[in-house]
Design a protein around this motif. Structure first.
Motif, mmCIF file in Angstrom:
data_model
loop_
_atom_site.group_PDB
_atom_site.id
_atom_site.type_symbol
_atom_site.label_atom_id
_atom_site.label_comp_id
_atom_site.label_asym_id
_atom_site.label_seq_id
_atom_site.Cartn_x
_atom_site.Cartn_y
_atom_site.Cartn_z
ATOM 1 N N ALA A 73 29.774 33.350 34.277
ATOM 2 C CA ALA A 73 29.380 33.583 32.949
ATOM 3 C C ALA A 73 28.958 34.630 32.747
ATOM 4 O O ALA A 73 29.483 35.448 31.600
ATOM 5 C CB ALA A 73 28.227 32.376 32.522
ATOM 6 N N ALA A 74 28.605 35.674 33.655
ATOM 7 C CA ALA A 74 28.151 36.969 33.380
ATOM 8 C C ALA A 74 29.388 37.723 33.400
ATOM 9 O O ALA A 74 29.669 38.581 32.577
ATOM 10 C CB ALA A 74 27.098 37.314 34.467
ATOM 11 N N ARG A 75 30.253 37.436 34.307
ATOM 12 C CA ARG A 75 31.550 38.092 34.725
ATOM 13 C C ARG A 75 32.276 37.793 33.405
ATOM 14 O O ARG A 75 33.080 38.503 32.633
ATOM 15 C CB ARG A 75 32.250 37.646 35.883
ATOM 16 N N ARG A 76 32.439 36.523 32.939
ATOM 17 C CA ARG A 76 33.321 36.350 31.774
ATOM 18 C C ARG A 76 33.058 36.905 30.463
ATOM 19 O O ARG A 76 33.592 37.459 29.896
ATOM 20 C CB ARG A 76 33.081 34.579 31.493
ATOM 21 N N ASP A 77 31.436 37.098 30.465
ATOM 22 C CA ASP A 77 31.242 37.620 29.245
ATOM 23 C C ASP A 77 31.389 39.249 28.976
ATOM 24 O O ASP A 77 31.887 39.899 28.092
ATOM 25 C CB ASP A 77 29.446 37.622 29.033
ATOM 26 N N TYR A 78 31.263 39.798 30.431
ATOM 27 C CA TYR A 78 31.710 41.085 30.614
ATOM 28 C C TYR A 78 33.267 41.425 30.235
ATOM 29 O O TYR A 78 33.533 42.234 29.338
ATOM 30 C CB TYR A 78 31.039 41.696 31.673
ATOM 31 N N PHE A 79 33.946 40.574 30.851
ATOM 32 C CA PHE A 79 35.426 40.631 30.679
ATOM 33 C C PHE A 79 35.788 40.628 29.275
ATOM 34 O O PHE A 79 36.581 41.389 28.685
ATOM 35 C CB PHE A 79 36.029 39.493 31.526
ATOM 36 N N LEU A 80 35.422 39.489 28.467
ATOM 37 C CA LEU A 80 35.592 39.287 27.201
ATOM 38 C C LEU A 80 34.997 40.325 26.244
ATOM 39 O O LEU A 80 35.898 40.704 25.393
ATOM 40 C CB LEU A 80 35.296 37.754 26.656
ATOM 41 N N TYR A 81 33.789 40.863 26.402
ATOM 42 C CA TYR A 81 33.123 41.540 25.321
ATOM 43 C C TYR A 81 32.915 43.023 25.651
ATOM 44 O O TYR A 81 33.107 43.787 24.684
ATOM 45 C CB TYR A 81 31.802 40.836 25.156
ATOM 46 N N GLU A 82 33.296 43.212 26.876
ATOM 47 C CA GLU A 82 33.208 44.637 27.184
ATOM 48 C C GLU A 82 34.709 45.186 27.402
ATOM 49 O O GLU A 82 35.176 46.269 27.236
ATOM 50 C CB GLU A 82 32.305 45.052 28.439
ATOM 51 N N MET A 83 35.379 44.213 28.036
ATOM 52 C CA MET A 83 36.839 44.781 28.409
ATOM 53 C C MET A 83 37.929 44.140 27.424
ATOM 54 O O MET A 83 39.103 44.174 27.890
ATOM 55 C CB MET A 83 36.953 44.224 29.997
ATOM 56 N N ASP A 84 37.439 43.429 26.483
ATOM 57 C CA ASP A 84 38.312 42.809 25.658
ATOM 58 C C ASP A 84 39.455 41.862 26.210
ATOM 59 O O ASP A 84 40.438 41.700 25.718
ATOM 60 C CB ASP A 84 39.100 43.774 24.792
ATOM 61 N N GLY A 85 39.007 41.375 27.392
ATOM 62 C CA GLY A 85 39.941 40.213 28.106
ATOM 63 C C GLY A 85 40.779 40.868 28.726
ATOM 64 O O GLY A 85 41.961 40.294 29.058
ATOM 65 N N LYS A 86 40.858 42.084 28.939
ATOM 66 C CA LYS A 86 42.063 42.984 29.768
ATOM 67 C C LYS A 86 41.368 43.461 31.062
ATOM 68 O O LYS A 86 40.473 44.266 31.197
ATOM 69 C CB LYS A 86 42.435 43.872 28.867
ATOM 70 N N PRO A 87 42.005 42.919 31.909
ATOM 71 C CA PRO A 87 41.575 43.494 33.508
ATOM 72 C C PRO A 87 42.024 44.953 33.568
ATOM 73 O O PRO A 87 42.705 45.458 33.025
ATOM 74 C CB PRO A 87 42.686 42.622 34.355
ATOM 75 N N SER A 88 41.109 45.451 34.330
ATOM 76 C CA SER A 88 41.478 47.039 34.652
ATOM 77 C C SER A 88 42.684 47.469 35.345
ATOM 78 O O SER A 88 42.906 48.377 35.260
ATOM 79 C CB SER A 88 40.157 47.568 35.310
ATOM 80 N N GLY A 89 42.967 46.561 36.073
ATOM 81 C CA GLY A 89 44.137 46.663 37.099
ATOM 82 C C GLY A 89 44.008 47.307 38.319
ATOM 83 O O GLY A 89 44.630 47.857 38.998
ATOM 84 N N LYS A 90 42.485 47.658 38.544
ATOM 85 C CA LYS A 90 42.166 48.509 39.648
ATOM 86 C C LYS A 90 41.416 47.569 40.730
ATOM 87 O O LYS A 90 40.829 46.389 40.402
ATOM 88 C CB LYS A 90 40.990 49.442 39.347
ATOM 89 N N THR A 91 41.553 47.886 41.726
ATOM 90 C CA THR A 91 40.801 47.170 42.934
ATOM 91 C C THR A 91 40.217 48.121 43.944
ATOM 92 O O THR A 91 40.864 49.212 44.212
ATOM 93 C CB THR A 91 41.772 46.380 44.042
ATOM 94 N N VAL A 92 38.851 47.949 44.303
ATOM 95 C CA VAL A 92 38.153 48.910 45.005
ATOM 96 C C VAL A 92 38.116 48.525 46.514
ATOM 97 O O VAL A 92 37.796 47.397 46.688
ATOM 98 C CB VAL A 92 36.817 49.283 44.614
ATOM 99 N N GLU A 93 38.398 49.111 47.404
ATOM 100 C CA GLU A 93 38.475 48.821 48.823
ATOM 101 C C GLU A 93 37.049 48.625 49.352
ATOM 102 O O GLU A 93 36.352 49.360 49.077
ATOM 103 C CB GLU A 93 39.287 49.843 49.453
ATOM 104 N N THR A 94 37.004 47.495 50.163
ATOM 105 C CA THR A 94 35.606 47.222 50.574
ATOM 106 C C THR A 94 35.193 48.476 51.279
ATOM 107 O O THR A 94 33.909 48.818 51.375
ATOM 108 C CB THR A 94 35.586 46.190 51.837
#
Length: 172
Positions: A73-94
């Motif tokens: 839910a925390a991720r969903r809220d951030y995704f929908l309300y901060e990122m407008d439901g659009k993935p960044s397209g980035k992946t950060v290596e471990t």
């Protein structure tokens, strides 16, 4: 997407993953069909993330579904309300994360979990990385912080590392 009932669908998929894992089936890529994957993407979740939660639940008895749901839910809220439901397209290596033994103000693991929380919120975690893994759970238990509460605090702190550090120190 049915926003009102998203938690019902999420629980269904979590239970499906747990059942498949218990039956011996392995590999997140084999667990979910196209509609399931579409739903997960709509809430900013990946099959790998849900698989990891199911795997840890079966093998370690945590995180419980309620904890998993709150993290999602925390991720969903951030995704929908901060990122407008659009993935960044980035992946950060471990390998680019702080090590497990790195410290800030004498607190081991904090630099790592802080970075992981930011990556989790933005959906930029490498598939080999999990927010809420055993090391994260040990850290959060030691500081009496629920995983989703940590995510939401990191979200509210923005780029202010010091604010997060002081929050963690206040909980010890």
């Amino acid at each position: 997407m049915d926003h009102y009932h998203w938690t019902v669908e999420f629980e269904k998929l979590f239970n499906k993953a747990v059942s498949l894992y218990r039956s011996g089936k392995r590999g997140a890529e084999t667990y979910f069909g196209p509609l399931d994957l579409e739903f997960l993407a709509s809430i900013g979740c990946t099959a790998q993330e849900l698989y990891d939660f199911a795997e840890d639940w079966v093998n370690h008895g945590e995180p419980h579904f309620g904890t998993t749901l709150l993290i999602a839910a925390a991720r969903r809220d951030y995704f929908l309300y901060e990122m407008d439901g659009k993935p960044s397209g980035k992946t950060v290596e471990t390998s680019s994360l702080p090590t497990k033994t790195d410290k800030v103000d004498g607190i081991e693991w904090l630099p790592r979990i802080l970075q992981k929380a930011r990556l989790k919120l933005r959906g930029e975690m490498d598939k080999d990385l999990m927010f809420g893994c055993g090391g994260d759970r040990n850290f959060l238990k030691a500081h009496d912080i629920a995983p989703a509460d940590f995510l939401r605090f990191v979200w509210s702190a923005g780029a202010d590392d010091r604010k997060v550090i002081e929050f963690v120190k206040s909980r010890k």
